[in-house]
Design a protein around this motif. Structure first.
Motif, short mmCIF file in Angstrom:
data_model
loop_
_atom_site.label_atom_id
_atom_site.label_comp_id
_atom_site.label_asym_id
_atom_site.label_seq_id
_atom_site.Cartn_x
_atom_site.Cartn_y
_atom_site.Cartn_z
N PRO A 305 0.81 -1.23 0.00
CA PRO A 305 0.00 0.00 0.00
C PRO A 305 0.85 1.28 0.00
CG PRO A 305 -0.90 -1.60 1.54
CD PRO A 305 0.43 -2.13 1.11
N THR A 306 2.01 1.23 0.67
CA THR A 306 2.90 2.39 0.67
C THR A 306 3.38 2.69 -0.75
OG1 THR A 306 3.62 1.96 2.93
CG2 THR A 306 5.10 3.27 1.54
N TYR A 307 3.80 1.64 -1.45
CA TYR A 307 4.24 1.82 -2.84
C TYR A 307 3.10 2.37 -3.70
CZ TYR A 307 4.82 0.41 -7.69
OH TYR A 307 4.84 0.42 -9.05
N LEU A 308 1.93 1.80 -3.56
CA LEU A 308 0.81 2.20 -4.41
C LEU A 308 0.39 3.65 -4.15
CD1 LEU A 308 -1.24 -1.10 -4.14
CD2 LEU A 308 -0.17 -0.21 -6.23
N GLN A 309 0.39 4.06 -2.89
CA GLN A 309 -0.06 5.41 -2.57
C GLN A 309 0.96 6.47 -2.94
OE1 GLN A 309 -1.97 5.88 1.35
NE2 GLN A 309 -2.34 3.68 1.38
N TYR A 310 2.24 6.22 -2.68
CA TYR A 310 3.26 7.21 -2.98
C TYR A 310 3.67 7.20 -4.46
CZ TYR A 310 4.19 8.38 1.92
OH TYR A 310 4.09 8.84 3.20
N CYS A 311 3.86 5.99 -5.00
CA CYS A 311 4.46 5.89 -6.34
C CYS A 311 3.43 5.91 -7.47
CB CYS A 311 5.31 4.62 -6.45
SG CYS A 311 6.66 4.59 -5.24
N GLN A 312 2.23 5.39 -7.20
CA GLN A 312 1.22 5.37 -8.26
C GLN A 312 0.08 6.33 -8.00
OE1 GLN A 312 0.08 1.54 -9.68
NE2 GLN A 312 2.19 0.92 -10.09
N GLY A 313 0.15 7.03 -6.86
CA GLY A 313 -0.80 8.10 -6.60
C GLY A 313 -2.22 7.67 -6.34
N VAL A 314 -2.45 6.42 -5.95
CA VAL A 314 -3.82 5.98 -5.68
C VAL A 314 -4.19 6.35 -4.24
CG1 VAL A 314 -3.61 4.08 -7.30
CG2 VAL A 314 -3.13 3.67 -4.89
N SER A 315 -5.46 6.38 -3.97
CA SER A 315 -5.94 6.70 -2.63
C SER A 315 -5.72 5.51 -1.70
CB SER A 315 -7.43 7.04 -2.68
OG SER A 315 -8.17 5.88 -3.08
N ALA A 316 -5.98 5.73 -0.41
CA ALA A 316 -5.85 4.63 0.55
C ALA A 316 -6.83 3.51 0.19
CB ALA A 316 -6.11 5.14 1.96
N THR A 317 -8.06 3.88 -0.17
CA THR A 317 -9.04 2.86 -0.58
C THR A 317 -8.57 2.15 -1.84
OG1 THR A 317 -10.82 4.22 0.33
CG2 THR A 317 -11.44 2.44 -1.18
N GLY A 318 -8.06 2.93 -2.79
CA GLY A 318 -7.56 2.34 -4.03
C GLY A 318 -6.42 1.38 -3.80
N SER A 319 -5.54 1.69 -2.85
CA SER A 319 -4.43 0.78 -2.58
C SER A 319 -4.92 -0.53 -2.00
CB SER A 319 -3.43 1.44 -1.63
OG SER A 319 -3.97 1.63 -0.34
N GLY A 320 -6.02 -0.48 -1.20
CA GLY A 320 -6.60 -1.73 -0.71
C GLY A 320 -7.16 -2.56 -1.85
N LEU A 321 -7.85 -1.91 -2.78
CA LEU A 321 -8.40 -2.62 -3.93
C LEU A 321 -7.30 -3.18 -4.83
CD1 LEU A 321 -11.30 -0.17 -4.88
CD2 LEU A 321 -11.57 -2.51 -4.02
N ARG A 322 -6.23 -2.43 -4.98
CA ARG A 322 -5.16 -2.85 -5.88
C ARG A 322 -4.37 -4.04 -5.34
NH1 ARG A 322 -3.22 1.09 -9.48
NH2 ARG A 322 -1.60 -0.45 -9.99
N THR A 323 -4.46 -4.32 -4.03
CA THR A 323 -3.78 -5.50 -3.47
C THR A 323 -4.62 -6.78 -3.59
OG1 THR A 323 -4.58 -5.00 -1.24
CG2 THR A 323 -2.40 -4.17 -1.84
N LEU A 324 -5.84 -6.66 -4.12
CA LEU A 324 -6.69 -7.84 -4.25
C LEU A 324 -6.10 -8.93 -5.14
CD1 LEU A 324 -10.33 -6.40 -4.37
CD2 LEU A 324 -9.18 -7.56 -2.48
N PRO A 325 -5.35 -8.61 -6.20
CA PRO A 325 -4.74 -9.70 -6.97
C PRO A 325 -3.85 -10.61 -6.12
CG PRO A 325 -4.67 -7.68 -8.23
CD PRO A 325 -5.17 -7.31 -6.87
N LEU A 326 -3.12 -10.01 -5.18
CA LEU A 326 -2.27 -10.82 -4.29
C LEU A 326 -3.14 -11.76 -3.46
CD1 LEU A 326 0.68 -9.54 -2.11
CD2 LEU A 326 -0.99 -11.10 -1.17
N VAL A 327 -4.20 -11.21 -2.87
CA VAL A 327 -5.07 -12.02 -2.01
C VAL A 327 -5.79 -13.08 -2.83
CG1 VAL A 327 -7.03 -11.96 -0.43
CG2 VAL A 327 -5.35 -10.10 -0.41
N ALA A 328 -6.22 -12.73 -4.04
CA ALA A 328 -6.90 -13.71 -4.89
C ALA A 328 -5.97 -14.87 -5.24
CB ALA A 328 -7.41 -13.04 -6.17
N GLY A 329 -4.75 -14.56 -5.62
CA GLY A 329 -3.78 -15.61 -5.92
C GLY A 329 -3.53 -16.49 -4.71
N LEU A 330 -3.44 -15.86 -3.54
CA LEU A 330 -3.20 -16.61 -2.31
C LEU A 330 -4.37 -17.55 -2.00
CD1 LEU A 330 -1.79 -15.02 0.94
CD2 LEU A 330 -3.64 -16.67 1.03
N LEU A 331 -5.60 -17.01 -2.07
CA LEU A 331 -6.78 -17.82 -1.72
C LEU A 331 -6.94 -19.01 -2.67
CD1 LEU A 331 -9.42 -15.06 -0.88
CD2 LEU A 331 -8.41 -16.68 0.71
N VAL A 332 -6.82 -18.76 -3.96
CA VAL A 332 -7.01 -19.83 -4.94
C VAL A 332 -5.94 -20.91 -4.78
CG1 VAL A 332 -6.97 -20.39 -7.40
CG2 VAL A 332 -8.19 -18.36 -6.61
#
Length: 686
Positions: A305-332
């Motif tokens: 989330p630190t990388y996403l918020q500082y480097c890609q300029g997404v919001s805090a909520t957006g950084s949570g959404l953008r980490t979903l691919p990691l969680v999806a890969g983990l769950l599957v």
């Protein structure tokens, strides 16, 4: 015949207590209260990650950022160990209530924090409450849920624990963007108060028989040793030079304290972590892998989330959404690997391949910079998540399926303990690398951009800067995060080397029913005793095999009973154990049928000399008592054979004694945990 004599005559002494009979509605509310406590505790391990950049921008203290996570994880680990023992000593409800109160107060104080030191201290207190909530939640299932339904509810708790990995970053981002980062903590307070009120009213007071032995010295030494090691790795190179007296002293203290822990464990009556476990190659390799998985997972969740918020300029909520691919890969990957192991019994390929995939994912993450696009970032996260998932789920299954009966509970807890400790170390060490890399680069970027320190440490103000001023600052953050994952690649490769030494042995059936429980993959603390884990296995056997076995059991008992006679004898035995005699009306109500339906069966049993009817009601005759004893013994023998066949190994003396006690409860006191009573009425045990 007195009620005491009646109980003894049926052979039901030392049956053990079942939880109080709650109505389905009350039982579900009580379960929701327990699940709510677990949800709060588990969420606070991950909910802070997306709020951390904003917290640092508000309170300062970039060098202490990861301690907001580390402090919680460390004290939660220690509290988890203590809460299980104290629950046995003082009652699980008492510890649950105390944990809710501590968690609530700490959450409120976290929200009021005016400095990073204040926040870290309250997070440590919050971790104590969170650890108590987590372990008592899983243990209290036995206090409210009948044995026949326990597996289903345990699985639901596991799902709650796993889902928090998805919800945590999303909720943390939502509160940060729409209210304030302080609401990440404030939101716990009203929910916890509701949980406290319902817990006082609905949860029963119960404790295990006997007085547990608590390994205070072992807990103290491992806690102090781990804390010293985490402080040394966290402060080294940032707060103090690596060759300073403080850092060398902390490392020396850690070595001494952990050596004392090993010494104490070798002599403790009931050790926290029996050293005999490490004589098993499988256990030793699994705990090392669990440590590395915890190390990698929490480090990634903290800094992405630190990388996403500082480097890609997404919001805090957006950084949570953008980490979903990691969680999806983990769950599957976690669910798929667990199911594959449960079907085939082959587990070694998963940690071997998983560690390589994890290393590949870390490499891809280390290549991300301020110019990386959505798909590149998502691909790196998916690969990393799959690597973690292939390794994480199977570790619990392996250990449960290879441990001796007496070590079922402690071996499972051991894997969870090492995974959580790995998370604490990962957060601390990643934080050290982050600060050591970021501090000089960010200082130079601030000079080049002409902005203030406060502007450069708040993601919102960094994003709002003109492109020319923003570029060097964003690059500094990108390099810091790249360095973290670059340094983590050797850790994943170490996991690969360790996994190669994992021996493939035959898995016992005890591990397999939990394979689809996602919560196990996330390391839900399991403080259930070996006896409680045995209960789960027995319930699964009865659900799948018992109905077909009843005719053979009746024949083997040699009683000459037919199915209806055995059914009515058993119903009378249940009532006789409880109140000294049986009332036909009570039996009928308990089975939701008119009393006229069972009256012919009663008359037949009386005529056959199995029951005695008098003015008070029905009791078993000497012939009925003897016959029922034979049936119970046949049931115990059958169940022992089934458990040993499923486990692939004979039970030890303690296991056989516990199984015998459990079988008598099932046969006499609580009802068989299978299907519908009407369905089983003709089989003899319904």
């Amino acid at each position: 015949m007195s009620s005491v004599e009646a109980g003894r005559s049926v052979g039901t002494e030392d049956l053990g207590a079942e939880p109080p009979e709650l109505s389905p509605a009350v039982r579900n509310i009580a379960f929701a209260v327990i699940a709510g406590g677990l949800l709060l505790a588990a969420l606070d391990s991950t909910i802070v990650a997306t709020a951390l950049p904003t917290i640092v921008g508000d309170l300062g203290g970039t060098e202490h950022m990861t301690w907001v996570v580390t402090a919680y994880m460390l004290t939660q680990t220690i509290a988890t160990v203590l809460a299980g023992k104290f629950g046995d000593l003082y009652g699980r409800k008492t510890i649950f209530l105390i944990s809710v109160v501590v968690f609530t107060i700490a959450s409120a104080l976290c929200g009021l924090a005016e400095s990073m030191t204040w926040l870290i201290g309250m997070r440590a207190l919050q971790g104590i409450g969170g650890g108590g909530l987590t372990v008592t939640a899983t243990a209290m299932i036995a206090d409210i849920i009948p044995l026949r339904d326990r597996g289903r509810y345990q699985g639901s708790l596991g799902a709650v624990f796993g889902v928090t990995t998805v919800l945590g970053p999303l909720l943390g981002g939502f509160f940060t963007d729409n209210l304030s980062w302080r609401w990440v903590f404030y939101v716990n307070v009203p929910i916890a108060i509701v949980i406290l009120v319902f817990a006082v009213r609905l949860l029963p007071t119960a404790r295990r028989a006997g007085r547990p032995v608590i390994d205070y010295l072992g807990i103290g030494f491992v806690s102090a040793g781990s804390a010293a090691l985490i402080l040394a790795t966290s402060w080294g190179g940032s707060q103090y030079p690596w060759d300073s007296v403080v850092i060398i002293g902390l490392f020396a203290a850690a070595v001494v304290l952990l050596a004392l822990f090993v010494y104490v464990e070798s002599r403790a009556a009931d050790p926290l972590l029996p050293l005999r476990l490490f004589s098993s190659n499988v256990f030793s390799v699994c705990v090392v892998l669990a440590f590395i998985v915890g190390f990698a997972l929490l480090g990634a969740i903290t800094f992405l989330p630190t990388y996403l918020q500082y480097c890609q300029g997404v919001s805090a909520t957006g950084s949570g959404l953008r980490t979903l691919p990691l969680v999806a890969g983990l769950l599957v990957a976690s669910t798929a690997s667990g199911n594959a192991v449960s079907r085939t019994g082959r587990y070694k390929p998963f940690p071997v391949v998983g560690s390589l995939v994890m290393a590949a994912g870390m490499f891809l993450l280390s290549r991300l910079d301020e110019f990386s696009g959505f798909w590149q970032t998502s691909l790196a996260m998916v690969v990393f998540g799959v690597g973690i998932g292939l390794t994480m789920q199977v570790l619990t299954i392996i250990v449960q399926g290879t441990a001796e009966y007496r070590d079922l509970g402690v071996s499972t807890s051991g894997v969870t303990f090492f995974r959580t400790m790995g998370s604490s170390f990962g957060s601390a060490i990643f934080g050290t690398v982050y600060v050591a890399t970021l501090t000089p680069k960010l200082g130079a970027a601030i000079l080049a951009s002409g902005v203030s320190q406060a502007q450069a440490t708040n993601p919102a103000t960094v994003t709002a800067l003109p492109a020319a001023q923003r570029a060097p600052i964003v690059h500094a953050y990108a390099v810091a995060v790249q360095t973290i994952f670059l340094y983590a690649i050797p850790v994943a490769l170490l996991a690969f080397v360790v996994a190669l030494f994992l021996k493939q042995v035959t898995l016992r059936g005890l591990a397999r029913p939990g394979a689809t429980d996602v919560g196990k993959g996330f390391g839900i603390p399991d403080q259930r005793s070996s006896a409680e884990q045995l209960e789960g296995q027995v319930v699964r056997i009865l659900r799948s095999r018992f109905v077909e076995a009843v005719p053979a059991l009746i024949q083997e008992s040699g009683t000459g009973f037919d199915a209806v006679q055995l059914w009515i004898v058993r119903q009378v035995a249940i009532q006789q154990v409880r109140v000294g005699f049986a009332d036909p009306l009570v039996i009928a109500r308990g089975r939701h049928m008119p009393v006229g339906v069972i009256e012919p069966a009663i008359a037949d049993a009386v005529a056959a000399g199995l029951l005695v009817a008098d003015a008070k009601g029905l009791t078993l005759s000497p012939r009925g008592v003897a016959g029922f004893r034979h049936v119970v013994e046949a049931f115990i023998g059958w169940l022992t054979t089934q458990v040993e066949n499923t486990s692939g190994a004979p039970l030890d003396d303690a296991g056989r004694a516990e199984l015998r006690k459990l079988a008598r409860r099932l046969a006499v006191s609580m009802g068989t945990p299978v299907a519908d009573p009407v369905e089983l009425a003709g089989t003899g045990f319904g």
